[in-house]
Design an enzyme around this catalytic site. Structure first.
Site, PDB file in Angstrom:
ATOM      1  N   THR A   3      58.735  37.481 -15.273  1.00 52.89           N
ATOM      2  CA  THR A   3      57.542  37.962 -16.493  1.00 52.89           C
ATOM      3  C   THR A   3      56.403  37.245 -15.891  1.00 52.89           C
ATOM      4  O   THR A   3      55.946  37.083 -17.739  1.00 52.89           O
ATOM      5  CB  THR A   3      58.538  37.260 -17.985  1.00 52.89           C
ATOM      6  OG1 THR A   3      59.099  35.583 -17.080  1.00 52.89           O
ATOM      7  CG2 THR A   3      60.173  37.832 -18.443  1.00 52.89           C
ATOM      8  N   ARG A  22      53.820  37.230 -12.847  1.00 51.67           N
ATOM      9  CA  ARG A  22      52.934  38.296 -12.586  1.00 51.67           C
ATOM     10  C   ARG A  22      53.623  38.895 -12.216  1.00 51.67           C
ATOM     11  O   ARG A  22      53.923  38.791 -10.842  1.00 51.67           O
ATOM     12  CB  ARG A  22      51.790  37.832 -12.412  1.00 51.67           C
ATOM     13  CG  ARG A  22      50.322  36.391 -13.013  1.00 51.67           C
ATOM     14  CD  ARG A  22      50.029  37.275 -13.780  1.00 51.67           C
ATOM     15  NE  ARG A  22      49.578  36.608 -15.232  1.00 51.67           N
ATOM     16  CZ  ARG A  22      49.127  36.103 -16.320  1.00 51.67           C
ATOM     17  NH1 ARG A  22      50.663  36.373 -16.644  1.00 51.67           N
ATOM     18  NH2 ARG A  22      48.711  35.759 -16.802  1.00 51.67           N
ATOM     19  N   ASP A  59      58.517  42.301 -16.514  1.00 47.61           N
ATOM     20  CA  ASP A  59      57.555  42.178 -17.836  1.00 47.61           C
ATOM     21  C   ASP A  59      55.690  42.714 -17.442  1.00 47.61           C
ATOM     22  O   ASP A  59      55.327  42.609 -18.009  1.00 47.61           O
ATOM     23  CB  ASP A  59      58.129  41.352 -18.652  1.00 47.61           C
ATOM     24  CG  ASP A  59      56.247  40.899 -20.381  1.00 47.61           C
ATOM     25  OD1 ASP A  59      56.511  42.284 -20.457  1.00 47.61           O
ATOM     26  OD2 ASP A  59      55.618  39.448 -19.827  1.00 47.61           O
ATOM     27  N   GLU A 118      49.478  47.079 -13.005  1.00 46.11           N
ATOM     28  CA  GLU A 118      49.845  47.037 -14.364  1.00 46.11           C
ATOM     29  C   GLU A 118      48.302  47.407 -14.976  1.00 46.11           C
ATOM     30  O   GLU A 118      47.832  47.739 -16.456  1.00 46.11           O
ATOM     31  CB  GLU A 118      50.188  45.968 -15.381  1.00 46.11           C
ATOM     32  CG  GLU A 118      49.106  44.905 -15.133  1.00 46.11           C
ATOM     33  CD  GLU A 118      50.525  43.976 -15.806  1.00 46.11           C
ATOM     34  OE1 GLU A 118      51.959  43.403 -15.502  1.00 46.11           O
ATOM     35  OE2 GLU A 118      49.828  43.156 -16.695  1.00 46.11           O
ATOM     36  N   HIS A 123      54.051  43.766 -20.648  1.00 47.41           N
ATOM     37  CA  HIS A 123      53.301  42.618 -20.761  1.00 47.41           C
ATOM     38  C   HIS A 123      53.318  41.800 -21.542  1.00 47.41           C
ATOM     39  O   HIS A 123      52.046  41.648 -22.108  1.00 47.41           O
ATOM     40  CB  HIS A 123      51.839  42.446 -19.979  1.00 47.41           C
ATOM     41  CG  HIS A 123      51.709  41.025 -19.462  1.00 47.41           C
ATOM     42  ND1 HIS A 123      50.534  40.924 -18.184  1.00 47.41           N
ATOM     43  CD2 HIS A 123      51.666  40.224 -19.628  1.00 47.41           C
ATOM     44  CE1 HIS A 123      50.712  39.582 -18.208  1.00 47.41           C
ATOM     45  NE2 HIS A 123      51.540  39.008 -19.013  1.00 47.41           N
TER      46      HIS A 123
HETATM   47  P1  NAD Z   1      53.217  25.808 -15.429  1.00 50.04           P
HETATM   48  O1  NAD Z   1      51.518  25.438 -15.115  1.00 50.04           O
HETATM   49  O2  NAD Z   1      53.534  24.867 -17.153  1.00 50.04           O
HETATM   50  O3  NAD Z   1      54.283  25.954 -14.100  1.00 50.04           O
HETATM   51  C1  NAD Z   1      54.385  26.617 -13.158  1.00 50.04           C
HETATM   52  C2  NAD Z   1      55.419  26.264 -12.558  1.00 50.04           C
HETATM   53  O4  NAD Z   1      55.100  26.775 -11.185  1.00 50.04           O
HETATM   54  C3  NAD Z   1      54.686  24.517 -11.611  1.00 50.04           C
HETATM   55  O5  NAD Z   1      56.089  23.546 -12.533  1.00 50.04           O
HETATM   56  C4  NAD Z   1      54.166  25.038 -10.643  1.00 50.04           C
HETATM   57  O6  NAD Z   1      54.349  23.705  -9.900  1.00 50.04           O
HETATM   58  C5  NAD Z   1      54.848  26.034 -10.140  1.00 50.04           C
HETATM   59  N1  NAD Z   1      54.363  26.310  -8.694  1.00 50.04           N
HETATM   60  C6  NAD Z   1      53.433  26.526  -8.481  1.00 50.04           C
HETATM   61  N2  NAD Z   1      53.107  27.199  -7.326  1.00 50.04           N
HETATM   62  C7  NAD Z   1      54.430  27.208  -7.033  1.00 50.04           C
HETATM   63  C8  NAD Z   1      54.957  27.814  -5.626  1.00 50.04           C
HETATM   64  N3  NAD Z   1      53.978  27.701  -4.411  1.00 50.04           N
HETATM   65  N4  NAD Z   1      56.487  27.709  -5.359  1.00 50.04           N
HETATM   66  C9  NAD Z   1      56.901  27.961  -6.528  1.00 50.04           C
HETATM   67  N5  NAD Z   1      56.500  26.735  -7.255  1.00 50.04           N
HETATM   68  C10 NAD Z   1      54.966  26.914  -7.699  1.00 50.04           C
HETATM   69  O7  NAD Z   1      53.189  27.480 -16.098  1.00 50.04           O
HETATM   70  P2  NAD Z   1      54.055  28.543 -17.698  1.00 50.04           P
HETATM   71  O8  NAD Z   1      53.228  27.826 -18.785  1.00 50.04           O
HETATM   72  O9  NAD Z   1      55.218  28.009 -17.249  1.00 50.04           O
HETATM   73  O10 NAD Z   1      53.508  29.588 -17.056  1.00 50.04           O
HETATM   74  C11 NAD Z   1      54.626  30.609 -15.721  1.00 50.04           C
HETATM   75  C12 NAD Z   1      53.130  31.565 -15.608  1.00 50.04           C
HETATM   76  O11 NAD Z   1      53.947  32.773 -16.541  1.00 50.04           O
HETATM   77  C13 NAD Z   1      51.967  31.417 -15.281  1.00 50.04           C
HETATM   78  O12 NAD Z   1      51.104  31.422 -14.586  1.00 50.04           O
HETATM   79  C14 NAD Z   1      51.439  33.633 -16.195  1.00 50.04           C
HETATM   80  O13 NAD Z   1      51.258  33.941 -15.319  1.00 50.04           O
HETATM   81  C15 NAD Z   1      53.313  33.756 -16.656  1.00 50.04           C
HETATM   82  N6  NAD Z   1      53.030  34.022 -18.226  1.00 50.04           N
HETATM   83  C16 NAD Z   1      53.666  35.711 -18.517  1.00 50.04           C
HETATM   84  C17 NAD Z   1      53.751  36.117 -19.414  1.00 50.04           C
HETATM   85  C18 NAD Z   1      54.003  36.826 -20.396  1.00 50.04           C
HETATM   86  O14 NAD Z   1      53.091  37.187 -21.679  1.00 50.04           O
HETATM   87  N7  NAD Z   1      54.680  37.816 -19.715  1.00 50.04           N
HETATM   88  C19 NAD Z   1      52.980  34.853 -20.859  1.00 50.04           C
HETATM   89  C20 NAD Z   1      52.401  33.598 -19.893  1.00 50.04           C
HETATM   90  C21 NAD Z   1      52.749  33.209 -18.997  1.00 50.04           C
END
Ligand code: NAD
Length: 338
Positions: A226, A228, A252, A257, A289
Site C-alpha cells: 500500500t 508505492r 493498492d 499506475e 491507490h
Molecule cells: P513515514 O515517513 O512515517 O514512515 C516511513 C518509514 O520508512 C520510516 O520509519 C523510515 O525510517 C522508513 N524507511 C525509509 N527508508 C527505508 C528503507 N530504505 N528501508 C526500510 N525502511 C525505510 O511515512 P508513512 O506516513 O508511514 O508513509 C509510508 C508510505 O506510505 C509513504 O512514503 C507513501 O509512499 C505511502 N502512502 C501510501 C498511501 C496510499 O494511499 N496508498 C497514502 C499515504 C502514504
C-alpha cells in the site's frame, strides 16, 4: 491556486474550507505534467497529487509562469524532483493525514485475500453458495513482516498484534517504541508468511522486492503493498506468482499506475500486459491507490494543504516543507547531494 487532477471528493472538501483560509481555487481535471504545466501561468500556488510528473521541465514552466509554491496534497513526494526545486519553487506536503486509513486498508486487503471474500461476494450475487475453492487460513499465529515502521507501519503493527500475529519489522532507521521484533531484512524475508510494505519510494527502496529477494521468502508468502508501486518489481512478482513461489499479492499501488489509476479504463484494451495478467490471477487483489480514501483523511488533507498555503502567504515557517536543506521531513537530502 490551480488545483490539478481534481476529483469530486477533493472538490467537496476543499470547497468547504477554502473561504476560512482565504484561498481562491481553480479546479482542473488534468494531471500536472510537461503538457499541462503552462496552464498554471499566473497562479502563485499549484496543487498536485501522487501521479503528477514534476521534473525539471515542469518546474521551469511553473516558475516561468509565476508559481512560487507547490502544494502537494499527499505524503509521498517521490514524483517531485526536489533537488531541481531548490531555490526555484518551495514545496509543501501533507506528511500525515490518517495513517489509520492506509493501515486499515492494508488489513482489509490482507483479510480479503486470505478469506477470499471478493470471490464469495461475486458468487453469492449469482446465488452460487458453494464453498469449494474458498478455503482460507487464520491470521492468528502467523508471522507478518512489516517493512517501514513509520506512522503507517506502526499503526499496521498495532492492528496485526490485535489479530494475534507474530510481528517482525525492518526499518533503515529503527524506532524504540515499536510493538514488534526488529530483525534484518534477510531475516524478515526468510521468516514471514506475509510481508507488508510501508517505507517510502527512494533510490534505495526501488525494487526492494525483486527476484533475488523473492527467492529468500517462504514458499507461499503473501505480499501487501500500500506504499508505492515501484517498491516491487512487478515482472518478478508476476513470475513468482506464476511459479507458485508466492501465494498471493494485494496491491493498492502499481509501478506503472500513472495514466491508469484514478481513471475509468473499462472500455479500453488494457495495454499493460503485466497488470492485466496480475489482475487475472485469483490470488491477486488490486485497488487503485485508494488506501488514503476516507472522509477523515480527505478532510485532513484539505485542512493541512490550506494551512500550508496560509503559512506561506503569511511568511511563517513552513513546518511541512520538503527541501534539500530540511532536517525534519521524510528522508532529507543533504547539501552534498545537490
Ligand atoms: P513515514 O515517513 O512515517 O514512515 C516511513 C518509514 O520508512 C520510516 O520509519 C523510515 O525510517 C522508513 N524507511 C525509509 N527508508 C527505508 C528503507 N530504505 N528501508 C526500510 N525502511 C525505510 O511515512 P508513512 O506516513 O508511514 O508513509 C509510508 C508510505 O506510505 C509513504 O512514503 C507513501 O509512499 C505511502 N502512502 C501510501 C498511501 C496510499 O494511499 N496508498 C497514502 C499515504 C502514504
Amino acid at each position: 491556486m490551480l488545483f490539478y487532477d481534481t476529483k469530486s471528493y477533493d472538490k467537496t472538501n476543499f470547497d468547504l474550507l477554502k473561504r476560512s483560509f482565504a484561498v481562491d481555487i481553480t479546479y482542473v481535471g488534468v494531471e500536472l505534467n510537461e503538457q499541462t504545466a503552462a496552464m498554471a501561468k499566473g497562479y502563485e500556488v499549484v496543487c498536485a497529487f501522487v501521479n503528477a510528473t514534476i521534473n525539471r521541465d515542469v518546474i521551469d514552466q511553473l516558475v516561468a509562469g509565476g508559481t512560487k509554491l507547490l502544494a502537494m496534497r499527499c505524503a509521498g513526494y517521490n514524483n517531485v524532483d526536489i533537488k531541481e526545486t531548490c531555490g526555484k519553487l518551495r514545496v509543501v506536503r501533507v506528511p500525515a493525514y490518517s495513517p489509520y486509513a492506509v493501515a486499515e486498508h492494508a488489513m482489509a486487503l490482507l483479510l480479503t485475500l486470505v478469506r477470499k471474500t471478493n470471490h464469495a461476494y461475486v458468487r453469492t450475487r449469482e446465488f452460487n453458495f458453494s464453498l469449494v475453492g474458498l478455503v482460507g487460513f487464520d491470521l492468528h499465529g502467523k508471522t507478518i513482516g512489516v517493512i517501514g515502521t513509520g506512522k503507517i507501519g506502526s499503526v499496521f503493527i498495532d492492528i496485526c498484534n490485535g489479530f494475534g500475529m507474530r510481528v517482525l519489522a525492518y526499518d533503515a532507521y529503527p524506532k524504540t517504541e515499536i510493538k514488534a521484533e526488529y530483525v534484518t531484512l534477510d531475516e524478515l524475508l526468510r521468516q514471514s508468511d506475509i510481508i507488508s510494505l510501508h517505507c517510502p519510494l527512494t533510490p534505495e527502496t526501488t525494487h526492494l522486492i525483486n527476484a533475488e529477494r523473492i527467492k529468500e521468502m517462504k514458499t507461499g508468502a503473501i505480499i501487501i503493498n500500500t506504499s508505492r508501486g515501484a517498491l516491487v518489481d512487478s515482472q518478478a512478482l508476476l513470475e513468482a506468482l506464476r511459479s507458485k513461489k508466492l501465494g498471493g499479492a494485494a496491491l493498492d499501488v502499481y509501478e506503472e499506475e500513472r495514466n491508469l489509476f484514478y481513471n475509468d479504463n473499462s472500455t479500453k484494451i488494457m495495454e499493460d500486459e503485466t497488470l492485466a495478467l496480475l489482475i487475472s490471477m485469483p490470488n491477486v487483489l488490486v485497488t487503485s491507490h485508494q488506501a488514503f480514501l476516507t472522509n477523515d483523511a480527505l478532510e485532513n488533507i484539505a485542512k493541512v494543504t490550506l494551512q500550508n498555503i496560509k503559512d506561506w502567504r503569511e511568511g511563517k515557517e513552513l513546518v511541512n516543507e520538503v527541501c534539500v536543506d530540511c532536517k525534519s521531513q521524510g528522508t532529507p537530502l543533504k547539501h552534498s547531494e545537490k
